[in-house]
Motif scaffolding. Structure first.
Motif: not given
Length: 83
Positions: A47-68
């Protein structure tokens, strides 16, 4: 973060050919350990404060999920542009 052998010499042709639209940094096994990374690919939405807003571990990112998740972050900070 790329931990590929060959450093920038190996990474630049890939980035150029694939037009990766985000920043890449180089790391190594030590860097992975410092951040608790155990496998790749891992993707983190920061996020804009440098915090992890979401983590996708050991895999390809689901486009719809990351876009949301990106849209939700942008809704919280409508005047700031994430780059």
């Amino acid at each position: 973060m790329s931990v590929d052998e060959g450093g920038w010499g190996a990474l630049k042709p890939f980035l150029s050919a694939n037009r990766v639209p985000y920043r890449i940094v180089l790391g190594n096994d030590s860097t992975m350990g410092r951040f608790g990374l155990k496998s790749l690919p891992d993707t983190f939405l920061i996020d804009t404060k440098g915090r992890v807003a979401a983590a996708y571990i050991a895999g390809v990112v689901n486009r719809e999920d990351i876009e949301q998740n990106i849209k939700a972050l942008l809704a919280k900070h409508p005047r700031r542009v994430l780059r």
